[in-house]
Write a protein that holds these residues in place. Structure first.
Motif, PDB file in Angstrom:
ATOM      1  N   ARG A 171     -13.722  -4.146  38.919  1.00  0.00           N
ATOM      2  CA  ARG A 171     -12.459  -4.689  39.436  1.00  0.00           C
ATOM      3  C   ARG A 171     -11.390  -3.605  39.367  1.00  0.00           C
ATOM      4  O   ARG A 171     -11.107  -3.078  38.290  1.00  0.00           O
ATOM      5  CB  ARG A 171     -12.016  -5.918  38.637  1.00  0.00           C
ATOM      6  CG  ARG A 171     -12.956  -7.086  38.703  1.00  0.00           C
ATOM      7  CD  ARG A 171     -12.588  -8.170  37.690  1.00  0.00           C
ATOM      8  NE  ARG A 171     -11.294  -8.783  37.975  1.00  0.00           N
ATOM      9  CZ  ARG A 171     -10.215  -8.623  37.211  1.00  0.00           C
ATOM     10  NH1 ARG A 171     -10.256  -7.826  36.149  1.00  0.00           N
ATOM     11  NH2 ARG A 171      -9.082  -9.231  37.512  1.00  0.00           N
ATOM     12  N   MET A 179      -4.940  -8.504  43.526  1.00  0.00           N
ATOM     13  CA  MET A 179      -5.947  -9.395  44.084  1.00  0.00           C
ATOM     14  C   MET A 179      -5.273 -10.412  45.001  1.00  0.00           C
ATOM     15  O   MET A 179      -4.140 -10.831  44.764  1.00  0.00           O
ATOM     16  CB  MET A 179      -6.679 -10.154  42.970  1.00  0.00           C
ATOM     17  CG  MET A 179      -7.315  -9.283  41.913  1.00  0.00           C
ATOM     18  SD  MET A 179      -8.769  -8.413  42.535  1.00  0.00           S
ATOM     19  CE  MET A 179      -9.233  -7.504  41.044  1.00  0.00           C
ATOM     20  N   GLU A 182      -8.257 -15.024  42.571  1.00  0.00           N
ATOM     21  CA  GLU A 182      -9.539 -15.019  41.872  1.00  0.00           C
ATOM     22  C   GLU A 182      -9.813 -16.424  41.353  1.00  0.00           C
ATOM     23  O   GLU A 182      -8.974 -17.017  40.677  1.00  0.00           O
ATOM     24  CB  GLU A 182      -9.553 -14.026  40.707  1.00  0.00           C
ATOM     25  CG  GLU A 182      -9.628 -12.576  41.139  1.00  0.00           C
ATOM     26  CD  GLU A 182      -9.855 -11.632  39.965  1.00  0.00           C
ATOM     27  OE1 GLU A 182      -8.875 -11.322  39.262  1.00  0.00           O
ATOM     28  OE2 GLU A 182     -11.023 -11.239  39.758  1.00  0.00           O
ATOM     29  N   ASN A 193     -11.705 -10.089  48.183  1.00  0.00           N
ATOM     30  CA  ASN A 193     -10.922  -9.036  47.532  1.00  0.00           C
ATOM     31  C   ASN A 193     -11.665  -7.718  47.666  1.00  0.00           C
ATOM     32  O   ASN A 193     -12.743  -7.557  47.079  1.00  0.00           O
ATOM     33  CB  ASN A 193     -10.718  -9.348  46.044  1.00  0.00           C
ATOM     34  CG  ASN A 193      -9.768 -10.495  45.810  1.00  0.00           C
ATOM     35  OD1 ASN A 193      -8.572 -10.375  45.980  1.00  0.00           O
ATOM     36  ND2 ASN A 193     -10.330 -11.634  45.421  1.00  0.00           N
TER      37      ASN A 193
END
Length: 347
Positions: A171, A179, A182, A193
Motif C-alpha cells: 500500500r 486512497m 478502503e 485504488n
C-alpha cells in the motif's frame, strides 16, 4: 484544495459513476473512508500527484479497472538477497529476505513531479477472502521519495515464519495521493485504488516420484452474514497431468464437513480419503457450496506430486469465487498461482 487533492476527488467521482454495485460498496465503506473537503476546482497550489503499482502487466493505473487476475502483481517481488532477482522467490524461513516494490510516477491522474509517502507491506495465508485489515500482518514500511519514472523500494523481511508461503500486499500511502476508499474486500480495494498491489504466487518444486509438496490455501468470508463460496481450479502452460501430476486437497475436518453439508458439490473432483478430495480435472474443476460464517477464514492443504520430470512451464491457478461487499454473487475473492517444476530424482 490543491490540484493534488482535486485530482483524486475527480477520480472518486468517476468511481461513483461506474455502476450501482460500486455505489453500494461506497455506501457500505463510507464510514471508513477519509472524506475530501473543499472545492474540487480551487486555485492551483501544486501539481497533481499519482503514484501507482501495476496489478497486471497491462495495468496503466486506471481506477477502477477490469483486469484479471488482480493478485499476480508484477510490481511485488521477493528475493533472497538485497540484489534484485530475475523472478520472485519463495522466502527462506527464519532468514532475512527482501521485498522489492516498484512505484510508478506519474499515473494517469498525475503530473511528472516528485512525491513523498510511505510504502507499507503486509502478509497473510495464501488464498482468498482475507478481510482488510484484520487478516493481514504488517511486514515493514519505508518512507520514500518517488521521482518521475520507476522507483524500486527494497524492504528487508527478517525472521520469515514457517511454512514460508504467503500472500503479499503493498500500500502506497501519501497525503497528496490518498486512497479513494478502503473496505473489507482486498479485491475491491485493489481494483479501485492504484496505490494498492497484491501478489499471490508460489513456486512448487516437485521431485518426480518424490514426496508431496504441501501448500496452504485459505478461503474467507468478509461479509456480515453467512455466505457460500467455490474453490475453482485452472491451469496455464503445460498440463500438470503431462508430468504424471496429481493434486489432492486435504480440506481438514471442518471444511470437509461444510462441503459434505453442501451436498459435496463440485465438478472434476473425487473423494479419495479422510477429508481429502483429488482434483481430477485440474483445468476446469471446482469445489462448490462451501458455507463460511461471517468474518470466518479457514485454511486447508494442497498436495502436489508428479511422476515424470519435465522442463515445460506449468502453472495451476486456485481461486476463491463468492459474494463480496459490492453485491456481486460470483466475485474473484483471491487466489494463488502455483508455478510448478518437476525435476528428476537424484541418483
Amino acid at each position: 484544495m490543491s490540484i493534488r487533492l482535486a485530482g483524486r476527488a475527480r477520480r472518486s467521482t468517476l468511481a461513483l459513476l461506474t455502476g450501482a454495485a460500486l455505489a453500494t460498496l461506497l455506501s457500505v465503506t463510507a464510514a471508513g473512508a477519509a472524506p475530501l473537503s473543499g472545492p474540487a476546482d480551487g486555485p492551483a497550489t501544486a501539481a497533481a500527484v499519482d503514484v501507482y503499482m501495476k496489478d497486471t502487466a497491462a495495468d496503466v493505473g486506471l481506477e477502477p479497472h477490469a483486469l484479471n487476475p488482480l493478485w499476480q502483481s508484477p510490481d511485488i517481488k521477493v528475493c533472497h538477497t538485497a540484489i534484485e532477482c530475475a523472478t520472485s522467490q519463495n522466502p527462506i524461513v527464519g532468514q532475512r529476505n527482501y521485498i522489492f516494490i516498484k512505484l510508478r510516477n506519474p499515473g494517469p491522474y498525475g503530473d511528472s513531479v516528485m512525491e513523498e509517502g510511505t510504502i507499507w507491506v503486509y502478509r497473510t495465508t495464501p488464498g482468498g477472502g482475507a478481510g482488510w485489515p484484520g487478516a493481514w500482518t504488517q511486514i515493514g514500511a519505508m518512507a520514500v521519495p518517488v521521482y518521475p519514472g520507476v522507483t524500486t523500494v527494497t524492504i528487508p523481511w527478517d525472521n520469515v515464519p514457517g511454512p514460508g508461503h504467503f500472500c503479499l500486499l503493498a500500500r502506497w500511502v501519501s497525503a497528496n495521493d490518498p486512497m479513494t476508499f478502503e473496505g473489507p474486500d482486498i479485491g475491491v480495494n485493489t481494483r479501485n485504488n492504484n496505490n494498492i498491489a497484491w501478489r499471490n504466487v508460489d513456486s512448487v518444486a516437485v521431485i518426480a516420484g518424490g514426496l508431496a509438496q504441501i501448500r496452504p490455501f485459505a478461503i474467507g468470508n468478509t461479509l456480515t452474514r453467512p455466505a457460500r463460496s467455490s474453490v475453482v481450479f485452472s491451469q496455464t502452460g503445460a498440463p500438470f497431468q503431462a508430468a504424471g501430476g496429481r493434486l489432492v486437497a486435504d480440506l481438514g475436518p471442518t471444511l470437509f464437513e461444510r462441503w459434505t453439508k453442501g451436498g459435496k458439490a463440485g465438478k472434476g473432483v473425487r473423494e479419495v480419503g479422510r477429508n481429502q478430495v483429488e482434483i481430477v480435472d485440474i483445468g476446469q474443476a471446482s469445489l462448490d457450496n462451501l458455507e463460511l460464517n461471517p468474518g470466518e477464514r479457514l485454511a486447508f492443504s494442497l498436495n502436489f506430486t508428479a511422476a515424470v520430470p519435465t522442463r515445460e512451464q506449468i502453472a495451476v491457478n486456485v481461486t476463491q469465487i463468492g459474494p463480496d461487499t459490492t453485491g456481486a454473487a460470483r466475485a474473484d475473492l483471491g487466489g494463488v498461482r502455483y508455478d510448478i517444476t518437476v525435476a528428476q530424482r537424484a541418483k
